[in-house]
Design a protein around this motif. Structure first.
Motif, PDB file in Angstrom:
ATOM      1  N   ARG A 288       1.373  -0.824  -0.506  1.00  0.00           N
ATOM      2  CA  ARG A 288       0.016  -0.225  -0.106  1.00  0.00           C
ATOM      3  C   ARG A 288       0.743   0.874  -0.083  1.00  0.00           C
ATOM      4  N   ASP A 289       1.804   1.544   0.865  1.00  0.00           N
ATOM      5  CA  ASP A 289       2.639   2.390   1.032  1.00  0.00           C
ATOM      6  C   ASP A 289       3.568   2.329  -0.608  1.00  0.00           C
ATOM      7  N   LEU A 290       4.147   1.214  -0.672  1.00  0.00           N
ATOM      8  CA  LEU A 290       4.816   1.888  -2.155  1.00  0.00           C
ATOM      9  C   LEU A 290       3.887   1.946  -3.195  1.00  0.00           C
ATOM     10  N   CYS A 291       2.880   1.841  -4.011  1.00  0.00           N
ATOM     11  CA  CYS A 291       1.673   2.109  -5.205  1.00  0.00           C
ATOM     12  C   CYS A 291       1.887   3.261  -4.244  1.00  0.00           C
ATOM     13  N   LEU A 292       1.541   4.462  -2.951  1.00  0.00           N
ATOM     14  CA  LEU A 292       1.112   5.131  -3.588  1.00  0.00           C
ATOM     15  C   LEU A 292       2.389   6.207  -2.957  1.00  0.00           C
ATOM     16  N   ALA A 293       3.417   5.500  -2.929  1.00  0.00           N
ATOM     17  CA  ALA A 293       4.901   6.715  -2.499  1.00  0.00           C
ATOM     18  C   ALA A 293       5.619   6.639  -4.340  1.00  0.00           C
ATOM     19  N   ALA A 294       5.761   5.246  -5.077  1.00  0.00           N
ATOM     20  CA  ALA A 294       6.210   4.701  -6.176  1.00  0.00           C
ATOM     21  C   ALA A 294       5.450   3.780  -6.573  1.00  0.00           C
ATOM     22  N   PRO A 295       4.685   4.361  -7.718  1.00  0.00           N
ATOM     23  CA  PRO A 295       3.684   3.274  -8.350  1.00  0.00           C
ATOM     24  C   PRO A 295       4.168   2.454  -9.129  1.00  0.00           C
ATOM     25  N   PHE A 296       5.597   2.975  -9.936  1.00  0.00           N
ATOM     26  CA  PHE A 296       6.316   2.661 -11.174  1.00  0.00           C
ATOM     27  C   PHE A 296       7.474   1.451 -10.904  1.00  0.00           C
ATOM     28  N   TYR A 297       7.601   1.880  -9.431  1.00  0.00           N
ATOM     29  CA  TYR A 297       8.698   0.877  -8.873  1.00  0.00           C
ATOM     30  C   TYR A 297       8.106  -1.183  -9.211  1.00  0.00           C
ATOM     31  N   GLY A 298       9.152  -1.934  -9.446  1.00  0.00           N
ATOM     32  CA  GLY A 298       8.351  -2.985  -9.851  1.00  0.00           C
ATOM     33  C   GLY A 298       6.774  -3.917  -9.537  1.00  0.00           C
ATOM     34  N   ASP A 299       6.206  -2.234 -10.547  1.00  0.00           N
ATOM     35  CA  ASP A 299       4.634  -2.491 -11.008  1.00  0.00           C
ATOM     36  C   ASP A 299       4.458  -2.857  -9.447  1.00  0.00           C
ATOM     37  N   SER A 300       4.174  -1.816  -8.874  1.00  0.00           N
ATOM     38  CA  SER A 300       3.628  -1.966  -7.198  1.00  0.00           C
ATOM     39  C   SER A 300       2.339  -1.896  -7.025  1.00  0.00           C
ATOM     40  N   CYS A 301       1.677  -1.014  -7.846  1.00  0.00           N
ATOM     41  CA  CYS A 301       0.333  -1.121  -7.486  1.00  0.00           C
ATOM     42  C   CYS A 301      -0.410  -2.839  -7.895  1.00  0.00           C
ATOM     43  N   THR A 302       0.183  -2.813  -9.215  1.00  0.00           N
ATOM     44  CA  THR A 302      -0.533  -4.130  -9.931  1.00  0.00           C
ATOM     45  C   THR A 302      -0.642  -5.461  -8.431  1.00  0.00           C
ATOM     46  N   LYS A 303       0.297  -5.443  -7.460  1.00  0.00           N
ATOM     47  CA  LYS A 303       0.751  -6.091  -7.221  1.00  0.00           C
ATOM     48  C   LYS A 303       0.376  -6.034  -6.405  1.00  0.00           C
ATOM     49  N   LEU A 304      -0.409  -5.111  -5.681  1.00  0.00           N
ATOM     50  CA  LEU A 304      -1.354  -4.815  -4.064  1.00  0.00           C
ATOM     51  C   LEU A 304      -2.643  -5.535  -5.074  1.00  0.00           C
ATOM     52  N   GLN A 305      -2.964  -5.216  -6.107  1.00  0.00           N
ATOM     53  CA  GLN A 305      -4.421  -5.368  -6.300  1.00  0.00           C
ATOM     54  C   GLN A 305      -4.441  -7.481  -6.392  1.00  0.00           C
ATOM     55  N   ASN A 306      -3.149  -7.748  -6.676  1.00  0.00           N
ATOM     56  CA  ASN A 306      -3.106  -9.256  -6.819  1.00  0.00           C
ATOM     57  C   ASN A 306      -3.294 -10.059  -5.390  1.00  0.00           C
ATOM     58  N   ILE A 307      -2.707  -8.971  -4.808  1.00  0.00           N
ATOM     59  CA  ILE A 307      -2.524  -9.355  -3.219  1.00  0.00           C
ATOM     60  C   ILE A 307      -3.848  -9.538  -2.235  1.00  0.00           C
ATOM     61  N   LEU A 308      -4.563  -8.087  -2.923  1.00  0.00           N
ATOM     62  CA  LEU A 308      -6.188  -7.812  -1.885  1.00  0.00           C
ATOM     63  C   LEU A 308      -6.578  -9.163  -2.133  1.00  0.00           C
ATOM     64  N   MET A 309      -7.034  -9.227  -3.971  1.00  0.00           N
ATOM     65  CA  MET A 309      -7.799 -10.000  -4.222  1.00  0.00           C
ATOM     66  C   MET A 309      -7.267 -12.067  -3.709  1.00  0.00           C
ATOM     67  N   ALA A 310      -6.300 -12.098  -3.278  1.00  0.00           N
ATOM     68  CA  ALA A 310      -5.903 -13.509  -2.766  1.00  0.00           C
ATOM     69  C   ALA A 310      -6.354 -13.633  -1.475  1.00  0.00           C
ATOM     70  N   HIS A 311      -5.650 -12.300  -0.591  1.00  0.00           N
ATOM     71  CA  HIS A 311      -6.643 -12.542   0.286  1.00  0.00           C
ATOM     72  C   HIS A 311      -8.081 -12.350   0.631  1.00  0.00           C
ATOM     73  N   GLY A 312      -8.643 -11.557  -0.047  1.00  0.00           N
ATOM     74  CA  GLY A 312     -10.523 -11.188  -0.078  1.00  0.00           C
ATOM     75  C   GLY A 312     -10.635 -12.991  -0.888  1.00  0.00           C
ATOM     76  N   ASP A 313     -10.147 -13.971  -1.270  1.00  0.00           N
ATOM     77  CA  ASP A 313     -10.408 -15.371  -1.797  1.00  0.00           C
ATOM     78  C   ASP A 313      -9.848 -16.135  -0.349  1.00  0.00           C
ATOM     79  N   HIS A 314      -9.018 -15.414  -0.075  1.00  0.00           N
ATOM     80  CA  HIS A 314      -9.442 -16.603   1.569  1.00  0.00           C
ATOM     81  C   HIS A 314     -10.648 -16.513   1.629  1.00  0.00           C
ATOM     82  N   TYR A 315     -10.768 -15.498   2.335  1.00  0.00           N
ATOM     83  CA  TYR A 315     -11.878 -15.570   3.669  1.00  0.00           C
ATOM     84  C   TYR A 315     -13.317 -15.989   3.027  1.00  0.00           C
ATOM     85  N   ALA A 316     -13.298 -15.557   0.882  1.00  0.00           N
ATOM     86  CA  ALA A 316     -14.263 -15.974   0.853  1.00  0.00           C
ATOM     87  C   ALA A 316     -14.386 -17.419   0.462  1.00  0.00           C
ATOM     88  N   SER A 317     -13.583 -17.837   0.384  1.00  0.00           N
ATOM     89  CA  SER A 317     -13.609 -19.257   0.541  1.00  0.00           C
ATOM     90  C   SER A 317     -13.714 -20.094   2.014  1.00  0.00           C
TER      91      SER A 317
END
Length: 354
Positions: A256-285
């Protein structure tokens, strides 16, 4: 005059010809059904309009956040160009133009940054010291140096050409063999090589190795602000990746902090979305729909996709229909007092050996 009163024929045949009166209960039930249908229709209409309003507000908020982020990265890119770091400016501008290709300010700055980078890439002539022979290009492990001045001149050329990896290897070997020879200059050349090589590694997402060489540079001098920023981004990236797939909550915290400060570094915002989706899938299961809904909503803020939308709708429906947890004590249970003994063998403290 006769006082005879006329008699009404109340025979069953006559009574059967009269129409029956409509029952009052049927009319009441009919009116109640009409009112209930109108109320349900009104509630559905209000709910649909509220859903559409929420979707519009979410889209407007996402657009405003994106515009703010684009403006911020463009401003930082202009500052990077003024500070002489055209490479970092180009990375910021590439991220901006990928989302807004017609951004005139970003296009202008991209052209200026490219020109600055081309000018800095041109080799600057260096006053060569007289030397009997010029050693060949540096190797990863230089052997015994016979002429320190000739070797130092070769390392100067490597620094000018920004061959940072070769420069680091050559300068470390030089200082090991000649620790007191032009020590001030060799420390400066090694400091520049450490900085340049660490930036190359960090840009290519080799965060751990880049942080190592950045720490070596800090031993020789203060770090410029741009490299301090790179160090912060790399640390957030490595910490987030360390929890990726192991602890989704911790991984999301760093990205979250990396996406806010440097969204271009390491494709951080896309990785954040994937993390949030995986975390949500865990609760949904686990059919824990309300936490899953919150995570899916945050994931959609990083960008909409059919997968996110479908999962979010299912989580909303599940959260609305979830059975609330009873707040009172469960009947038929015996409270456990502080002095109540537990079943099984008693716990025996092992004796302590003297």
């Amino acid at each position: 005059m006769s006082d005879v009163v006329p008699q009404i024929d109340e025979s069953p045949e006559v009574a059967a010809e009269l129409p029956p009166a409509p029952p009052r209960t049927a009319r009441i039930v009919g009116m109640a059904l009409i009112v209930l249908s109108v109320a349900l229709g009104w509630l559905l209409l209000v709910g649909f309009l509220g859903y559409q309003s929420g979707e519009r507000q979410l889209a407007a908020r996402q657009e405003n956040e994106l515009l703010t982020s684009l403006e911020r990265q463009t401003t930082l890119a202009a500052e990077n160009i003024d500070q002489g770091n055209a490479q970092l400016a180009l990375r910021r501008l590439e991220w901006v133009l990928a989302r807004e290709p017609a951004n005139r300010e970003a296009l202008r700055l991209q052209q200026a940054a490219q020109q600055a980078l081309n000018q800095s890439a041109a080799p600057t002539p260096v006053q060569a010291a007289p030397a009997p022979t010029i050693p060949p290009e540096p190797t990863p492990t230089p052997g015994q140096i016979t002429s320190p001045e000739a070797e130092l001149q070769r390392i100067r050329r490597l620094s000018v050409n920004k061959a940072w990896q070769e420069s680091v290897t050559a300068m470390v070997a030089f200082q090991q063999q000649f620790p007191n020879y032009e020590r001030e200059e060799t420390d400066r050349l090694l400091y520049d090589a450490y900085l340049g090589y660490s930036q190359e590694l960090l840009v290519n997402e080799q965060a751990e190795l880049g942080l190592f060489y950045l720490a070596q540079a800090e031993k020789l001098g203060d770090l410029p602000q741009v490299m301090i920023d790179y160090r912060t981004w790399a640390e957030l990236y490595t910490q987030g990746i360390a929890f990726y797939g192991v602890n989704w909550d911790a991984a999301a915290y760093y990205f979250r902090d990396l996406c806010l400060a440097a969204p271009f570094y390491g494709d951080s915002c896309t990785k954040l979305q994937n993390i949030l989706m995986a975390h949500g899938d865990h609760y949904a299961s686990l059919q824990d729909w309300c936490p899953a809904q919150q995570l899916y909503e945050e994931a959609r803020q990083q960008g909409s996709s059919p997968d996110v939308g479908a999962k979010l709708d299912a989580a909303r429906e599940g959260c609305l229909s979830a059975t609330p947890t009873p707040s009172g004590p469960i009947t038929g249970t015996v409270p456990l007092s502080e002095t109540q003994s537990l079943p099984g063998e008693p716990f025996v403290v092992p004796p302590t050996d003297p």
